[in-house]
Design an enzyme around this catalytic site. Structure first.
Site, PDB file in Angstrom:
ATOM      1  N   GLN A  49      36.208  25.299  12.578  1.00 57.69           N
ATOM      2  CA  GLN A  49      36.153  24.572  13.847  1.00 57.69           C
ATOM      3  C   GLN A  49      34.963  25.036  14.688  1.00 57.69           C
ATOM      4  O   GLN A  49      34.332  24.235  15.380  1.00 57.69           O
ATOM      5  CB  GLN A  49      37.460  24.816  14.620  1.00 57.69           C
ATOM      6  N   GLY A  52      45.911  18.152  18.580  1.00 62.34           N
ATOM      7  CA  GLY A  52      46.742  17.974  17.392  1.00 62.34           C
ATOM      8  C   GLY A  52      46.027  18.344  16.108  1.00 62.34           C
ATOM      9  O   GLY A  52      44.830  18.602  16.083  1.00 62.34           O
ATOM     10  N   ASP A  53      46.798  18.412  15.044  1.00 60.08           N
ATOM     11  CA  ASP A  53      46.298  18.543  13.672  1.00 60.08           C
ATOM     12  C   ASP A  53      47.481  18.070  12.816  1.00 60.08           C
ATOM     13  O   ASP A  53      48.337  17.328  13.328  1.00 60.08           O
ATOM     14  CB  ASP A  53      45.891  20.001  13.377  1.00 60.08           C
ATOM     15  N   ASN A  82      47.366  10.550  10.296  1.00 55.66           N
ATOM     16  CA  ASN A  82      46.474  10.035  11.342  1.00 55.66           C
ATOM     17  C   ASN A  82      45.035   9.821  10.846  1.00 55.66           C
ATOM     18  O   ASN A  82      44.433   8.773  11.121  1.00 55.66           O
ATOM     19  CB  ASN A  82      46.506  11.032  12.523  1.00 55.66           C
ATOM     20  N   THR A 106      39.198  10.698  14.392  1.00 52.68           N
ATOM     21  CA  THR A 106      38.834  11.485  13.203  1.00 52.68           C
ATOM     22  C   THR A 106      38.565  10.557  12.024  1.00 52.68           C
ATOM     23  O   THR A 106      37.545  10.664  11.330  1.00 52.68           O
ATOM     24  CB  THR A 106      39.927  12.524  12.870  1.00 52.68           C
ATOM     25  N   LYS A 152      31.979  23.229  13.307  1.00 54.90           N
ATOM     26  CA  LYS A 152      32.159  21.788  13.526  1.00 54.90           C
ATOM     27  C   LYS A 152      31.871  21.446  14.987  1.00 54.90           C
ATOM     28  O   LYS A 152      31.117  20.523  15.295  1.00 54.90           O
ATOM     29  CB  LYS A 152      33.608  21.412  13.176  1.00 54.90           C
ATOM     30  N   LYS A 196      38.377  25.635  21.444  1.00 56.57           N
ATOM     31  CA  LYS A 196      38.845  24.260  21.268  1.00 56.57           C
ATOM     32  C   LYS A 196      39.222  24.040  19.822  1.00 56.57           C
ATOM     33  O   LYS A 196      38.446  24.365  18.915  1.00 56.57           O
ATOM     34  CB  LYS A 196      37.710  23.279  21.660  1.00 56.57           C
ATOM     35  N   SER A 201      37.795  14.534  21.614  1.00 55.99           N
ATOM     36  CA  SER A 201      38.535  15.449  22.488  1.00 55.99           C
ATOM     37  C   SER A 201      37.621  15.950  23.608  1.00 55.99           C
ATOM     38  O   SER A 201      38.038  16.065  24.763  1.00 55.99           O
ATOM     39  CB  SER A 201      39.039  16.667  21.705  1.00 55.99           C
ATOM     40  N   LYS A 254      42.006  27.569  16.584  1.00 52.96           N
ATOM     41  CA  LYS A 254      43.031  26.808  15.881  1.00 52.96           C
ATOM     42  C   LYS A 254      44.360  27.513  16.091  1.00 52.96           C
ATOM     43  O   LYS A 254      44.386  28.715  16.338  1.00 52.96           O
ATOM     44  CB  LYS A 254      42.726  26.741  14.381  1.00 52.96           C
TER      45      LYS A 254
HETATM   46  N1  GLU Z   1      42.434  19.120  14.526  1.00 49.63           N
HETATM   47  C1  GLU Z   1      41.243  18.356  14.702  1.00 49.63           C
HETATM   48  C2  GLU Z   1      40.127  18.968  13.879  1.00 49.63           C
HETATM   49  O1  GLU Z   1      40.374  19.470  12.809  1.00 49.63           O
HETATM   50  C3  GLU Z   1      40.892  18.086  16.152  1.00 49.63           C
HETATM   51  C4  GLU Z   1      40.830  19.270  17.062  1.00 49.63           C
HETATM   52  C5  GLU Z   1      40.660  18.916  18.540  1.00 49.63           C
HETATM   53  O2  GLU Z   1      40.569  17.749  18.895  1.00 49.63           O
HETATM   54  O3  GLU Z   1      40.591  19.877  19.321  1.00 49.63           O
HETATM   55  O4  GLU Z   1      38.973  18.926  14.211  1.00 49.63           O
END
Ligand code: GLU
Length: 452
Positions: free
Chosen positions: A117, A171-172, A247, A216, A120, A96, A384, A132
């Site tokens: 990630q 997204g990012d 965002n 976020t 996190k 994810k 998410s 990612k």
């Molecule tokens: N890009 C976001 C992050 O850095 C969200 C990633 C997601 O929702 O999968 O955590």
């Protein structure tokens, strides 16, 4: 071998191995070094993590996909970009993490983001692994039709690697509602499946979740609010600087204002604006979300005493709280010193790794609070995961319910960082707490699942 500063012998050896195996990938090295610096106490206490060579496996992505993206621009010229998806770790759930479209994207950036990630996502306590992806495509200056054709070409390769139980992108930077719509449409067309759970950040009428867009930025502010509460304070009357105006920044500004603080400055890659009366969010949203314009337009639209500069640093603007929410390595040692000199006491990362190692050192040594992105900006991916829950049960929750879940999750992450930091002898050190809490969750699941 040369021992690395801040790392014990075992970690230093593994880090050297990482440098040799991933040459030139600076950001990836930096992200690994930052986590390793925190792990000394946990390895000393629990030998199982070292014995199982979990650390070596953790630094090697499970799968790295690089592909060509060919598409035709409005002038009829064929354009070639490079696409990436790094499926980093699936110990806790399907891969994810977001997709980033920006010219700076290369394998090292995608690997650093996928590594971050993983921790996190573990910190959120939700069943999601780490990944990612993205492309060196520059959406700026491209027409809607070009962005659509690019997204379709990108998904034409990506679709075979993803799925609701396999890998779930979102997204990012450079990827938001518009791009996710085009990506989802192409996935549906190729697979002939309305598989809502394959992407998150979808539109509200086609499987998206309330609060995901805001999550976020809101989450970073909720995390900061927990820091303030733990010190008997609140956002009331706090002067805040938020870098960026995408965002994350926009919704961080919105939540700071709702909680009684004032955001006096924000920025984009072309400069920054300072508005002593507080950033007018409607004007900012109009420029950035509706017209995709530049931040300098804010001064001409707002007029009055707004200062707009293209060469000063946003970190020279005096504030109590700074929320770097633009991009990696945007706040260096000098900036951290400037913030401290002007009275800043809390820095919480809305972006991924916006503070350089030197900045983190300056802040930590001065006694200011530093909240790392993998904890402070986890609200986006946590929401998410809530979107995935709603998709799995074909349900959709209200804004209030979803936001209350986000608040609870951010409080949980905050408390787990503090408790872990305390347990490992570094009270108040959010970085150490986040790294150890994230690491132990991932490592325990990896050990349980065997050497794979
Ligand atoms: N890009 C976001 C992050 O850095 C969200 C990633 C997601 O929702 O999968 O955590």
């Amino acid at each position: 071998m040369v021992e690395m500063p801040g790392l014990d012998e075992k970690l230093s050896d593994i880090y050297q191995e990482v440098l040799a195996r991933n040459p030139g990938e600076m950001e990836f090295h930096q992200a690994i070094h930052e986590v390793f610096e925190s792990l000394g106490p946990v390895l000393a206490k629990h030998t199982k993590y070292g014995d199982e060579a979990v650390l070596r496996r953790l630094c090697e992505p499970e799968r790295q996909i690089i592909f060509r993206v060919s598409w035709v621009d409005d002038a009829g010229t064929v354009q070639i970009n490079r696409g990436f998806r790094v499926e980093f770790n699936s110990a806790l759930g399907p891969y994810k993490g977001g997709l980033r479209f920006h010219p700076s994207v290369y394998l090292g950036i995608v690997k650093f983001l996928g590594f971050e990630q993983t921790f996190k996502n573990a910190l959120t306590g939700m069943p999601i692994g780490g990944a990612k992806g993205g492309s060196d495509f520059e959406p700026k200056g491209r027409s809607d039709a070009e962005v659509m054709r690019f997204c379709q070409a990108f998904m034409t390769e990506l679709y075979r690697h993803i799925g609701e139980h396999t890998d779930v992108p979102a997204g990012d930077i450079g990827v938001a509602g518009r791009e996710l719509g085009y990506l989802f449409g192409q996935y549906k067309r190729i697979t002939n499946r309305y598989e809502s759970g394959v992407l998150t950040g979808k539109g509200l009428t086609w499987g998206g979740s309330q609060v995901r867009t805001e999550a976020t930025g809101y989450g970073t502010v909720y995390f900061t609010n927990e820091i303030l509460k733990s010190r008997g304070e609140s956002f009331d009357g706090q002067r805040v600087v938020v870098s960026g105006s995408g965002n994350v920044a926009i919704y961080a500004i919105e939540k700071v204002h709702q909680l009684g603080g004032t955001v006096v400055a924000c920025s984009d890659s072309s400069g920054c604006v300072v508005d002593e009366n507080g950033i007018d969010l409607e004007v900012l949203k109009d420029i950035k979300l509706r017209r995709r314009g530049r931040i300098s337009e804010y001064a001409s639209l707002r007029g009055g005493t707004v200062i707009s500069t293209s060469n000063g640093s946003i970190w020279d603007v005096p504030c109590d709280i700074a929320l770097p929410s633009a991009t990696q390595n945007e706040l260096n040692g000098r900036d951290a010193k400037a913030l401290l000199t002007n009275g800043c006491r809390i820095v919480a990362e809305g972006a991924n790794m916006p503070c350089t190692p030197e900045a983190v050192e300056v802040l930590t040594e001065s006694g200011a609070v530093f909240a790392p992105g993998k904890a402070a900006n986890a609200g986006g991916v946590a929401t998410s995961a809530l979107e995935m829950q709603q998709n799995a049960s074909r349900d959709s929750w209200t804004f209030e319910h979803t936001e209350s879940r986000l608040v609870e999750i951010m409080r949980g992450i905050h408390d787990s960082c503090l408790e872990t930091a305390e347990e490992y002898g570094a009270p108040g050190n959010y970085s150490l707490g986040a790294n150890i809490a994230g690491f132990t969750r991932v490592a325990d699941a990896m050990i349980a699942q065997g050497v794979i």
